[in-house]
Design a protein around this motif. Structure first.
Motif, PDB file in Angstrom:
ATOM      1  N   LEU A  38      54.530  52.746  45.778  1.00  0.00           N
ATOM      2  CA  LEU A  38      54.527  52.661  44.315  1.00  0.00           C
ATOM      3  C   LEU A  38      54.211  51.241  43.855  1.00  0.00           C
ATOM      4  O   LEU A  38      53.437  51.029  42.916  1.00  0.00           O
ATOM      5  CB  LEU A  38      55.879  53.121  43.766  1.00  0.00           C
ATOM      6  N   GLU A  39      54.758  50.268  44.542  1.00  0.00           N
ATOM      7  CA  GLU A  39      54.501  48.864  44.209  1.00  0.00           C
ATOM      8  C   GLU A  39      53.036  48.517  44.420  1.00  0.00           C
ATOM      9  O   GLU A  39      52.416  47.833  43.599  1.00  0.00           O
ATOM     10  CB  GLU A  39      55.389  47.985  45.082  1.00  0.00           C
ATOM     11  N   VAL A  40      52.460  49.025  45.507  1.00  0.00           N
ATOM     12  CA  VAL A  40      51.044  48.771  45.793  1.00  0.00           C
ATOM     13  C   VAL A  40      50.178  49.405  44.703  1.00  0.00           C
ATOM     14  O   VAL A  40      49.229  48.791  44.206  1.00  0.00           O
ATOM     15  CB  VAL A  40      50.670  49.304  47.195  1.00  0.00           C
ATOM     16  N   LYS A  41      50.528  50.636  44.314  1.00  0.00           N
ATOM     17  CA  LYS A  41      49.749  51.307  43.261  1.00  0.00           C
ATOM     18  C   LYS A  41      49.852  50.558  41.941  1.00  0.00           C
ATOM     19  O   LYS A  41      48.860  50.419  41.210  1.00  0.00           O
ATOM     20  CB  LYS A  41      50.231  52.745  43.085  1.00  0.00           C
ATOM     21  N   VAL A  42      51.041  50.056  41.614  1.00  0.00           N
ATOM     22  CA  VAL A  42      51.219  49.310  40.358  1.00  0.00           C
ATOM     23  C   VAL A  42      50.394  48.028  40.394  1.00  0.00           C
ATOM     24  O   VAL A  42      49.740  47.672  39.412  1.00  0.00           O
ATOM     25  CB  VAL A  42      52.726  49.021  40.114  1.00  0.00           C
ATOM     26  N   GLU A  43      50.408  47.328  41.540  1.00  0.00           N
ATOM     27  CA  GLU A  43      49.611  46.100  41.662  1.00  0.00           C
ATOM     28  C   GLU A  43      48.120  46.404  41.529  1.00  0.00           C
ATOM     29  O   GLU A  43      47.384  45.666  40.866  1.00  0.00           O
ATOM     30  CB  GLU A  43      49.905  45.422  42.994  1.00  0.00           C
ATOM     31  N   GLU A  44      47.667  47.476  42.153  1.00  0.00           N
ATOM     32  CA  GLU A  44      46.257  47.860  42.029  1.00  0.00           C
ATOM     33  C   GLU A  44      45.922  48.218  40.583  1.00  0.00           C
ATOM     34  O   GLU A  44      44.844  47.879  40.086  1.00  0.00           O
ATOM     35  CB  GLU A  44      45.949  49.043  42.951  1.00  0.00           C
ATOM     36  N   GLY A  45      46.869  48.889  39.907  1.00  0.00           N
ATOM     37  CA  GLY A  45      46.657  49.223  38.493  1.00  0.00           C
ATOM     38  C   GLY A  45      46.534  47.970  37.649  1.00  0.00           C
ATOM     39  O   GLY A  45      45.657  47.878  36.779  1.00  0.00           O
ATOM     40  N   PHE A  46      47.402  46.977  37.919  1.00  0.00           N
ATOM     41  CA  PHE A  46      47.314  45.719  37.180  1.00  0.00           C
ATOM     42  C   PHE A  46      45.994  45.010  37.456  1.00  0.00           C
ATOM     43  O   PHE A  46      45.369  44.448  36.550  1.00  0.00           O
ATOM     44  CB  PHE A  46      48.476  44.791  37.541  1.00  0.00           C
ATOM     45  N   LYS A  47      45.538  45.050  38.726  1.00  0.00           N
ATOM     46  CA  LYS A  47      44.251  44.426  39.055  1.00  0.00           C
ATOM     47  C   LYS A  47      43.115  45.109  38.309  1.00  0.00           C
ATOM     48  O   LYS A  47      42.216  44.450  37.783  1.00  0.00           O
ATOM     49  CB  LYS A  47      44.001  44.493  40.560  1.00  0.00           C
ATOM     50  N   MET A  48      43.159  46.445  38.256  1.00  0.00           N
ATOM     51  CA  MET A  48      42.111  47.179  37.547  1.00  0.00           C
ATOM     52  C   MET A  48      42.149  46.866  36.053  1.00  0.00           C
ATOM     53  O   MET A  48      41.109  46.679  35.413  1.00  0.00           O
ATOM     54  CB  MET A  48      42.269  48.687  37.785  1.00  0.00           C
ATOM     55  N   ILE A  49      43.351  46.783  35.497  1.00  0.00           N
ATOM     56  CA  ILE A  49      43.473  46.465  34.067  1.00  0.00           C
ATOM     57  C   ILE A  49      42.967  45.060  33.800  1.00  0.00           C
ATOM     58  O   ILE A  49      42.235  44.826  32.819  1.00  0.00           O
ATOM     59  CB  ILE A  49      44.937  46.640  33.606  1.00  0.00           C
ATOM     60  N   ASN A  50      43.314  44.111  34.671  1.00  0.00           N
ATOM     61  CA  ASN A  50      42.818  42.736  34.506  1.00  0.00           C
ATOM     62  C   ASN A  50      41.304  42.688  34.616  1.00  0.00           C
ATOM     63  O   ASN A  50      40.632  41.960  33.862  1.00  0.00           O
ATOM     64  CB  ASN A  50      43.463  41.814  35.536  1.00  0.00           C
ATOM     65  N   GLN A  51      40.732  43.457  35.544  1.00  0.00           N
ATOM     66  CA  GLN A  51      39.275  43.495  35.695  1.00  0.00           C
ATOM     67  C   GLN A  51      38.627  44.057  34.429  1.00  0.00           C
ATOM     68  O   GLN A  51      37.612  43.534  33.962  1.00  0.00           O
ATOM     69  CB  GLN A  51      38.892  44.339  36.922  1.00  0.00           C
ATOM     70  N   ARG A  52      39.214  45.119  33.885  1.00  0.00           N
ATOM     71  CA  ARG A  52      38.662  45.701  32.646  1.00  0.00           C
ATOM     72  C   ARG A  52      38.740  44.701  31.502  1.00  0.00           C
ATOM     73  O   ARG A  52      37.810  44.583  30.698  1.00  0.00           O
ATOM     74  CB  ARG A  52      39.422  46.975  32.270  1.00  0.00           C
ATOM     75  N   ILE A  53      39.855  44.001  31.419  1.00  0.00           N
ATOM     76  CA  ILE A  53      40.005  42.994  30.349  1.00  0.00           C
ATOM     77  C   ILE A  53      38.953  41.906  30.511  1.00  0.00           C
ATOM     78  O   ILE A  53      38.335  41.471  29.526  1.00  0.00           O
ATOM     79  CB  ILE A  53      41.436  42.411  30.357  1.00  0.00           C
ATOM     80  N   GLU A  54      38.717  41.457  31.753  1.00  0.00           N
ATOM     81  CA  GLU A  54      37.686  40.440  31.988  1.00  0.00           C
ATOM     82  C   GLU A  54      36.304  40.971  31.615  1.00  0.00           C
ATOM     83  O   GLU A  54      35.484  40.247  31.025  1.00  0.00           O
ATOM     84  CB  GLU A  54      37.716  39.998  33.446  1.00  0.00           C
ATOM     85  N   ASP A  55      36.031  42.231  31.951  1.00  0.00           N
ATOM     86  CA  ASP A  55      34.738  42.831  31.593  1.00  0.00           C
ATOM     87  C   ASP A  55      34.579  42.901  30.076  1.00  0.00           C
ATOM     88  O   ASP A  55      33.504  42.606  29.538  1.00  0.00           O
ATOM     89  CB  ASP A  55      34.615  44.231  32.193  1.00  0.00           C
ATOM     90  N   ILE A  56      35.646  43.285  29.396  1.00  0.00           N
ATOM     91  CA  ILE A  56      35.583  43.371  27.924  1.00  0.00           C
ATOM     92  C   ILE A  56      35.378  41.982  27.331  1.00  0.00           C
ATOM     93  O   ILE A  56      34.580  41.810  26.402  1.00  0.00           O
ATOM     94  CB  ILE A  56      36.854  44.050  27.372  1.00  0.00           C
TER      95      ILE A  56
END
Length: 145
Positions: A38-56
């Motif tokens: 669960l912790e790994v999935k949450v970290e991956e989710g945060f990475k994906m959200i950060n990547q989307r924010i950077e793309d935006i």
């Protein structure tokens, strides 16, 4: 009877809230593995959200640059337009002044010719008035002498 019921209720409440009767929750290896996943999935989710924010943010920066270029192009276009407009107006005013001088030149020349002719006629009449009293009197009545 009342006393026994009260004692039973008190005993039951004491048993329910007593720390010695609390069950200890066991934490198994399977639960630990689940938490790690669960912790790994949450970290991956945060990475994906950060990547989307950077793309935006990158898209916003690109849009800003594009908009700024369009504004600069519009300013340049307006400056050229006003330059051409005022240049044309200056040329038109120059043409009007030149045309007016050109059109008035023959009239001024004709006016000078008529004034010279009038002066010559007036001199001739004055000389004639010196010899003829009738002409002299006519010129005095006209206010030329």
């Amino acid at each position: 009877m009342k006393k026994t019921i009260v004692l039973i209720i008190l005993f039951t409440l004491f048993k329910a809230f007593s720390p010695s009767f609390a069950k200890e929750v066991t934490f198994t290896q399977e639960d630990r593995d689940r938490l790690i996943k669960l912790e790994v999935k949450v970290e991956e989710g945060f990475k994906m959200i950060n990547q989307r924010i950077e793309d935006i943010n990158k898209r916003i920066d690109d849009t800003k640059a594009s908009l700024q270029k369009q504004i600069d192009d519009l300013k340049s276009f307006m400056l050229w337009g006003f330059g051409i407009l005022f240049g044309g107006m200056g040329i038109l005013i120059g043409f009007v002044i030149w045309d007016r001088r050109t059109a008035l030149a023959p009239a001024i020349r004709k006016n000078k010719e008529l004034e010279e002719r009038e002066e010559r006629l007036e001199r001739a009449l004055k000389e004639l008035a010196k010899k003829d009293p009738k002409v002299e009197e006519a010129l005095k009545n006209a206010g030329l002498l």
